[in-house]
Design a protein around this motif. Structure first.
Motif, PDB file in Angstrom:
ATOM      1  N   VAL A  56      50.457  52.264 -44.280  1.00  0.00           N
ATOM      2  CA  VAL A  56      50.806  51.465 -45.451  1.00  0.00           C
ATOM      3  C   VAL A  56      51.933  52.136 -46.205  1.00  0.00           C
ATOM      4  CG1 VAL A  56      48.519  50.414 -45.768  1.00  0.00           C
ATOM      5  CG2 VAL A  56      49.121  52.489 -47.039  1.00  0.00           C
ATOM      6  N   GLN A  57      52.631  51.304 -46.944  1.00  0.00           N
ATOM      7  CA  GLN A  57      53.708  51.761 -47.801  1.00  0.00           C
ATOM      8  C   GLN A  57      53.405  51.277 -49.209  1.00  0.00           C
ATOM      9  OE1 GLN A  57      57.664  50.970 -46.290  1.00  0.00           O
ATOM     10  NE2 GLN A  57      58.250  50.150 -48.291  1.00  0.00           N
ATOM     11  N   LYS A  58      53.671  52.114 -50.205  1.00  0.00           N
ATOM     12  CA  LYS A  58      53.480  51.740 -51.608  1.00  0.00           C
ATOM     13  C   LYS A  58      54.850  51.628 -52.264  1.00  0.00           C
ATOM     14  CE  LYS A  58      50.866  54.880 -53.389  1.00  0.00           C
ATOM     15  NZ  LYS A  58      49.879  55.810 -53.972  1.00  0.00           N
ATOM     16  N   ASP A  59      55.108  50.478 -52.856  1.00  0.00           N
ATOM     17  CA  ASP A  59      56.363  50.253 -53.568  1.00  0.00           C
ATOM     18  C   ASP A  59      56.059  49.823 -54.990  1.00  0.00           C
ATOM     19  OD1 ASP A  59      58.261  50.613 -51.364  1.00  0.00           O
ATOM     20  OD2 ASP A  59      57.323  48.815 -50.526  1.00  0.00           O
ATOM     21  N   PRO A  60      56.941  50.143 -55.941  1.00  0.00           N
ATOM     22  CA  PRO A  60      56.714  49.731 -57.321  1.00  0.00           C
ATOM     23  C   PRO A  60      56.544  48.214 -57.408  1.00  0.00           C
ATOM     24  CG  PRO A  60      58.580  51.228 -57.177  1.00  0.00           C
ATOM     25  CD  PRO A  60      58.186  50.874 -55.767  1.00  0.00           C
ATOM     26  N   ASP A  61      55.648  47.782 -58.266  1.00  0.00           N
ATOM     27  CA  ASP A  61      55.427  46.353 -58.495  1.00  0.00           C
ATOM     28  C   ASP A  61      56.490  45.864 -59.477  1.00  0.00           C
ATOM     29  OD1 ASP A  61      54.593  43.801 -59.179  1.00  0.00           O
ATOM     30  OD2 ASP A  61      52.485  44.358 -59.362  1.00  0.00           O
ATOM     31  N   PRO A  62      57.352  44.943 -59.061  1.00  0.00           N
ATOM     32  CA  PRO A  62      58.419  44.489 -59.963  1.00  0.00           C
ATOM     33  C   PRO A  62      57.880  43.735 -61.191  1.00  0.00           C
ATOM     34  CG  PRO A  62      58.408  43.190 -57.948  1.00  0.00           C
ATOM     35  CD  PRO A  62      57.411  44.297 -57.766  1.00  0.00           C
ATOM     36  N   GLU A  63      56.659  43.239 -61.100  1.00  0.00           N
ATOM     37  CA  GLU A  63      56.077  42.484 -62.214  1.00  0.00           C
ATOM     38  C   GLU A  63      55.269  43.366 -63.163  1.00  0.00           C
ATOM     39  OE1 GLU A  63      53.919  39.209 -60.566  1.00  0.00           O
ATOM     40  OE2 GLU A  63      55.608  38.612 -59.327  1.00  0.00           O
ATOM     41  N   ASP A  64      54.871  44.558 -62.713  1.00  0.00           N
ATOM     42  CA  ASP A  64      54.064  45.450 -63.531  1.00  0.00           C
ATOM     43  C   ASP A  64      54.410  46.885 -63.160  1.00  0.00           C
ATOM     44  OD1 ASP A  64      52.165  46.950 -64.868  1.00  0.00           O
ATOM     45  OD2 ASP A  64      50.440  45.875 -64.053  1.00  0.00           O
ATOM     46  N   ARG A  65      55.245  47.519 -63.972  1.00  0.00           N
ATOM     47  CA  ARG A  65      55.734  48.851 -63.606  1.00  0.00           C
ATOM     48  C   ARG A  65      54.643  49.908 -63.586  1.00  0.00           C
ATOM     49  NH1 ARG A  65      57.106  51.978 -68.257  1.00  0.00           N
ATOM     50  NH2 ARG A  65      56.818  50.737 -70.135  1.00  0.00           N
ATOM     51  N   ARG A  66      53.441  49.591 -64.096  1.00  0.00           N
ATOM     52  CA  ARG A  66      52.331  50.544 -64.046  1.00  0.00           C
ATOM     53  C   ARG A  66      51.613  50.503 -62.696  1.00  0.00           C
ATOM     54  NH1 ARG A  66      48.883  48.042 -68.542  1.00  0.00           N
ATOM     55  NH2 ARG A  66      49.678  46.279 -67.366  1.00  0.00           N
ATOM     56  N   SER A  67      51.919  49.496 -61.902  1.00  0.00           N
ATOM     57  CA  SER A  67      51.209  49.298 -60.636  1.00  0.00           C
ATOM     58  C   SER A  67      52.176  49.410 -59.461  1.00  0.00           C
ATOM     59  CB  SER A  67      50.518  47.924 -60.647  1.00  0.00           C
ATOM     60  OG  SER A  67      49.677  47.788 -59.514  1.00  0.00           O
ATOM     61  N   TYR A  68      51.668  49.105 -58.290  1.00  0.00           N
ATOM     62  CA  TYR A  68      52.482  49.140 -57.081  1.00  0.00           C
ATOM     63  C   TYR A  68      52.009  48.056 -56.121  1.00  0.00           C
ATOM     64  CZ  TYR A  68      48.473  51.920 -55.454  1.00  0.00           C
ATOM     65  OH  TYR A  68      47.205  52.349 -55.140  1.00  0.00           O
ATOM     66  N   ARG A  69      52.800  47.822 -55.110  1.00  0.00           N
ATOM     67  CA  ARG A  69      52.470  46.853 -54.063  1.00  0.00           C
ATOM     68  C   ARG A  69      52.236  47.614 -52.763  1.00  0.00           C
ATOM     69  NH1 ARG A  69      53.340  41.072 -55.232  1.00  0.00           N
ATOM     70  NH2 ARG A  69      53.939  41.092 -57.420  1.00  0.00           N
ATOM     71  N   ILE A  70      51.247  47.151 -52.026  1.00  0.00           N
ATOM     72  CA  ILE A  70      50.851  47.790 -50.776  1.00  0.00           C
ATOM     73  C   ILE A  70      51.253  46.867 -49.629  1.00  0.00           C
ATOM     74  CG2 ILE A  70      48.923  48.749 -49.459  1.00  0.00           C
ATOM     75  CD1 ILE A  70      47.393  48.460 -52.300  1.00  0.00           C
TER      76      ILE A  70
END
Length: 132
Positions: A56-70
């Motif tokens: 898996v890769q984790k990237d910053p969530d463009p909609e919520d900078r406190r979270s990320y996308r997997i």
């Protein structure tokens, strides 16, 4: 289930999580938590394990900078595909044992049940709790 997908290097639980991830381009931890019906700490543990494998890769969530996308990496997708092929034998056996109509009814019932569980979980959440 564990024995079925073990040759792919996954447990049955991991295969289920990989399947959730494979069904979307990118998933947030809170969405994965809802799909898994698991607390955020469990999701975090899975994500760390999968990342250490390069799956898996984790990237910053463009909609919520406190979270990320997997997202599953190509290696993660390959492992999932192998596990899916292994699982197909179990799925085929279930369809034969139940008959196609019963298997379709079961799948339909589970899809109907899912939103009810989501609503119940949502009602149980405490307002103000960070769901990242």
């Amino acid at each position: 289930m564990d024995a079925t997908v073990a040759p792919a290097g996954l447990t049955g639980d991991e295969f289920a999580v990989y399947s959730i991830l494979a069904a979307s381009e990118a998933t947030t931890p809170s969405t994965l938590s809802r799909w898994m019906a698991a607390p955020p700490t469990t999701v975090s543990s899975y994500v760390k394990r999968f990342a250490s494998r390069g799956h898996v890769q984790k990237d910053p969530d463009p909609e919520d900078r406190r979270s990320y996308r997997i997202t599953l990496t190509p290696a993660g997708r390959a492992v999932h595909k192998t596990a899916q092929e292994l699982f197909r034998t179990v799925d085929d056996a279930l369809s034969i044992a139940l008959g196609d109509a019963a298997a379709d009814s079961l799948r339909s019932a589970l899809l109907t049940f899912r939103p009810i569980l989501d609503d119940l979980r949502q009602a149980e959440q405490t307002p103000g709790v960070d769901e990242r």
